[in-house]
Design a protein around this motif. Structure first.
Motif, mmCIF file in Angstrom:
data_model
loop_
_atom_site.group_PDB
_atom_site.id
_atom_site.type_symbol
_atom_site.label_atom_id
_atom_site.label_comp_id
_atom_site.label_asym_id
_atom_site.label_seq_id
_atom_site.Cartn_x
_atom_site.Cartn_y
_atom_site.Cartn_z
ATOM 1 N N ASP A 289 0.837 -1.212 0.000
ATOM 2 C CA ASP A 289 0.000 0.000 0.000
ATOM 3 C C ASP A 289 0.866 1.254 0.000
ATOM 4 O O ASP A 289 2.093 1.182 0.022
ATOM 5 C CB ASP A 289 -0.998 0.004 1.167
ATOM 6 C CG ASP A 289 -0.338 0.238 2.522
ATOM 7 O OD1 ASP A 289 0.871 0.570 2.568
ATOM 8 O OD2 ASP A 289 -1.033 0.097 3.536
ATOM 9 N N GLY A 290 0.187 2.381 -0.013
ATOM 10 C CA GLY A 290 0.886 3.665 -0.108
ATOM 11 C C GLY A 290 1.735 3.971 1.113
ATOM 12 O O GLY A 290 2.688 4.761 1.040
ATOM 13 N N ASN A 291 1.384 3.363 2.245
ATOM 14 C CA ASN A 291 2.196 3.610 3.436
ATOM 15 C C ASN A 291 3.552 2.924 3.320
ATOM 16 O O ASN A 291 4.550 3.423 3.850
ATOM 17 C CB ASN A 291 1.450 3.152 4.692
ATOM 18 C CG ASN A 291 0.184 3.968 4.917
ATOM 19 O OD1 ASN A 291 0.246 5.152 5.169
ATOM 20 N ND2 ASN A 291 -0.968 3.322 4.767
ATOM 21 N N ALA A 308 0.746 11.248 -2.306
ATOM 22 C CA ALA A 308 1.199 9.891 -1.959
ATOM 23 C C ALA A 308 0.075 8.884 -2.212
ATOM 24 O O ALA A 308 0.305 7.780 -2.716
ATOM 25 C CB ALA A 308 1.667 9.840 -0.513
ATOM 26 N N GLU A 309 -1.151 9.286 -1.871
ATOM 27 C CA GLU A 309 -2.317 8.426 -2.139
ATOM 28 C C GLU A 309 -2.474 8.215 -3.647
ATOM 29 O O GLU A 309 -2.721 7.102 -4.107
ATOM 30 C CB GLU A 309 -3.622 9.067 -1.618
ATOM 31 C CG GLU A 309 -3.675 9.295 -0.124
ATOM 32 C CD GLU A 309 -4.196 8.078 0.653
ATOM 33 O OE1 GLU A 309 -4.604 7.093 0.008
ATOM 34 O OE2 GLU A 309 -4.173 8.150 1.901
ATOM 35 N N ALA A 312 0.173 5.881 -4.965
ATOM 36 C CA ALA A 312 -0.094 4.488 -4.582
ATOM 37 C C ALA A 312 -1.243 3.918 -5.419
ATOM 38 O O ALA A 312 -1.164 2.785 -5.904
ATOM 39 C CB ALA A 312 -0.432 4.411 -3.099
HETATM 40 C C1 LIG Z 1 -2.183 4.216 4.861
HETATM 41 O O1 LIG Z 1 -3.049 3.326 5.548
HETATM 42 C C2 LIG Z 1 -4.312 3.884 5.877
HETATM 43 C C3 LIG Z 1 -5.046 2.878 6.782
HETATM 44 O O2 LIG Z 1 -5.138 1.644 6.136
HETATM 45 C C4 LIG Z 1 -5.069 4.189 4.611
HETATM 46 O O3 LIG Z 1 -6.319 4.764 4.888
HETATM 47 C C5 LIG Z 1 -4.245 5.171 3.794
HETATM 48 O O4 LIG Z 1 -4.872 5.378 2.533
HETATM 49 C C6 LIG Z 1 -2.843 4.658 3.560
HETATM 50 N N1 LIG Z 1 -2.038 5.711 2.977
HETATM 51 C C7 LIG Z 1 -1.571 5.661 1.721
HETATM 52 C C8 LIG Z 1 -0.693 6.807 1.315
HETATM 53 O O5 LIG Z 1 -1.796 4.739 0.962
#
Ligand SMILES: *[C@@H]1O[C@H](CO)[C@@H](O)[C@H](O)[C@H]1NC(C)=O
Ligand SMILES: *[C@@H]1O[C@H](CO)[C@@H](O)[C@H](O)[C@H]1NC(C)=O
Ligand SMILES: *[C@@H]1O[C@H](CO)[C@@H](O)[C@H](O)[C@H]1NC(C)=O
Length: 409
Positions: A289-291, A308-309, A312
């Protein structure tokens, strides 16, 4: 829409004209443009499909093909094992392969009547992105910010033309036809060399829109795309007139490449993650994921979390063999390359500088580019590895075009 089938090249998807800050209303086809001649166009872009036959010495993937993400976890721990004989089981041998691929590309040049300096920048994106890294198609709520993040818009406004392409295995470039267990550094490298020669030769098939022949050609890369550009001028110093390496350094000891990078991606089998990736074989991976991709690409607080979102949500899968194969930067450094060479990375670049690029880009970059006229290293403030997606990206675009212009490119 009219498709033009030519003996070697297929021109697809028509022509786009946009202004510096495109909105859905002023992203138009040529036909719409003639209906609305007052729109102030700055660039013309055309999409291409380019068949390329390349021969390369490919590493063979030595583990069983993945059935699930636990198999991917096994690849991570095997590929990063400190015991060389265990590590070697991932790529136990090589094979010479000749194959034909279709490469999806986009050529953008200044609109008619705008300044054009006839220099083509051949842009290779990095892992996790596609060619839109250079000109992101932002969602409606971010559209008005395109100007901040579009390298293409900036370069075109300075008179440059940009030829960007999807790396083999990415979106429009033979992704479903080619296994992620074969896409790797050596076939990617042959592709960028071939594209550079085609671009240099110019002509309507490869640089459409009456561009003609370029006066000069420059390789521009990001991350893995920079590594490919670097190796291309190492192997063939006369290939191009200049090279711009972003999100890059040649200093391996001061980097997080290898174990940290492979694990940092938190890779998963792409076709199990998203419907849109159906049809890619299990050798294509994506970050979870984006994190997780923020670890690799972003530096707080110097980016907009919405970007960043976006990055991703629009990530492009990469091939497992791209992260399993490599080459030492010191093996055959481009010491005889006589063109202009720039390394520019965000100060906080994590994969290439382990979070601090001070004293890293020029050491040993300057030695490896000993023959370049000139060599320059820029540690760009307030940015991480994903340079183009930080809030001050535009300043880095300007640093690049200033460097080129000052050096006759
Ligand atoms: C990071 O994780 C959160 C919780 O799952 C999510 O809502 C968020 O979109 C994520 N951030 C990115 C940048 O993907
Ligand atoms: C593959 O090609 C390389 C470079 O042309 C050559 O040196 C090598 O012997 C070839 N290997 C095989 C197994 O044919
Ligand atoms: C890599 O960077 C470190 C940190 O600045 C430096 O000490 C080292 O000499 C550099 N390595 C090379 C080969 O120049």
């Amino acid at each position: 829409m009219k498709n033009l089938l030519q003996p070697m090249f297929l021109l697809v998807a028509g022509v786009y004209i946009t202004t510096a800050a495109p909105t859905p209303d002023n992203v138009e086809s040529l036909l719409q443009r003639s209906a609305n001649p007052r729109a102030s166009q700055t660039k013309i872009c055309q999409d291409l499909k380019i068949p390329l036959t390349v021969t390369s010495t490919n590493y063979v993937f030595g583990l069983p093909h993945f059935n699930n993400d636990l198999d991917v976890a096994n690849w991570v721990v095997t590929a990063t094992n400190r015991n060389p004989s265990i590590k070697k089981t991932v790529t136990p041998g090589t094979k010479n392969i000749t194959a034909t691929y279709t490469i999806g590309a986009r050529f953008c040049q200044p609109a008619p009547g705008k300044k054009s300096n006839k220099v083509v920048l051949l842009a290779t994106h990095g892992i996790g992105f596609d060619k839109s890294y250079w000109d992101p198609n932002l969602p409606a709520e971010l559209k008005s910010e395109t100007d901040k993040y579009s390298f293409v818009d900036h370069a075109v406004s300075r008179g440059y033309a940009v030829f960007s392409y999807d790396r083999l295995g990415v979106v429009s470039s033979s992704s479903r036809q080619t296994s992620g267990y074969t896409v790797q550094i050596n076939n990617q490298l042959e592709i960028v060399k071939k594209l550079a020669k085609l671009v240099k030769a110019g002509g309507e098939n490869i640089l459409p829109g009456k561009f003609g022949n370029p006066k000069k050609t420059v390789l521009v890369g990001h991350s893995f795309g920079s590594a490919l550009s670097y190796f291309a001028v190492s192997d063939e110093p006369d290939l191009v007139d200049g090279v711009v390496l972003t999100g890059f350094s040649t200093n391996i000891s001061a980097s997080n490449q290898g174990t940290a990078l492979v694990a940092g991606f938190v890779p998963r089998i792409a076709n199990l993650m998203e419907k849109k990736w159906n049809g890619l074989d299990s050798g294509y991976l994506a970050t979870v994921d984006g994190n997780s991709s923020a670890v690799i690409f972003f530096q707080q607080p110097d980016y907009d979390p919405a970007i960043a979102e976006f990055a991703a949500a629009n990530q492009a899968p990469f091939a497992v063999m791209e992260l399993s194969t490599g080459r030492e930067f010191s093996f055959n450094p481009p010491v005889t390359f006589k063109g202009a060479a720039l390394i520019i990375s965000g100060k906080y670049d994590w994969p290439f500088c382990a979070g601090d690029c001070d004293d890293v880009l020029a050491n040993p970059g300057a030695q490896y580019f000993a023959g370049a006229r000139p060599f320059k290293a820029i540690v760009y403030p307030k940015a991480g590895h994903g340079l183009n997606f930080h809030l001050n990206a535009k300043g880095s675009f300007k640093a690049i075009t200033d460097f080129l212009y000052e050096n006759g490119l």
